[in-house]
Design a protein around this motif. Sequence first.
Motif, mmCIF file in Angstrom:
data_model
loop_
_atom_site.group_PDB
_atom_site.id
_atom_site.type_symbol
_atom_site.label_atom_id
_atom_site.label_comp_id
_atom_site.label_asym_id
_atom_site.label_seq_id
_atom_site.Cartn_x
_atom_site.Cartn_y
_atom_site.Cartn_z
ATOM 1 N N GLN A 287 -4.968 -3.934 -0.773
ATOM 2 C CA GLN A 287 -3.592 -4.141 -0.516
ATOM 3 C C GLN A 287 -3.214 -4.458 -1.799
ATOM 4 N N ASN A 288 -1.813 -3.788 -1.786
ATOM 5 C CA ASN A 288 -1.075 -4.026 -3.162
ATOM 6 C C ASN A 288 0.319 -4.537 -2.718
ATOM 7 N N LEU A 289 0.986 -5.482 -3.419
ATOM 8 C CA LEU A 289 2.025 -5.985 -3.308
ATOM 9 C C LEU A 289 3.018 -4.858 -3.611
ATOM 10 N N GLN A 290 4.168 -4.792 -2.933
ATOM 11 C CA GLN A 290 5.173 -3.726 -3.066
ATOM 12 C C GLN A 290 5.997 -4.101 -4.175
ATOM 13 N N LYS A 291 6.557 -5.337 -4.053
ATOM 14 C CA LYS A 291 7.342 -6.163 -4.922
ATOM 15 C C LYS A 291 6.823 -7.283 -5.514
ATOM 16 N N TYR A 292 7.042 -7.688 -6.620
ATOM 17 C CA TYR A 292 6.371 -8.831 -7.149
ATOM 18 C C TYR A 292 7.726 -9.678 -7.737
#
Length: 85
Positions: free
Chosen positions: A63-68
């Motif tokens: 999983q990757n964060l869409q917005k950091y």
Amino acid sequence: MSFTSDAFSFINPSDIEKIEILKEAPATAIYGSQGTNGVILITNKQGRMSAPSIRFDARLGRQNLQKYLPMMNLPQYAHASERTL
């Protein structure tokens, strides 16, 4: 005998060898009045005489964060609030 809505949740899908659906007359002939709506027969792979084997199933996800959103840690927050006083 009690039935639950998730009666098939205890069956491992990789253990299923064959699924048969008996409708109306064949189901009623074998199971009587309890088979009037139909019967599902599930045959699993266990119980067959064969050479021992090892099977390995694995799944991998990422999983990757869409917005950091950059956030301050405690020392940075303390230093920033010191300057505003």
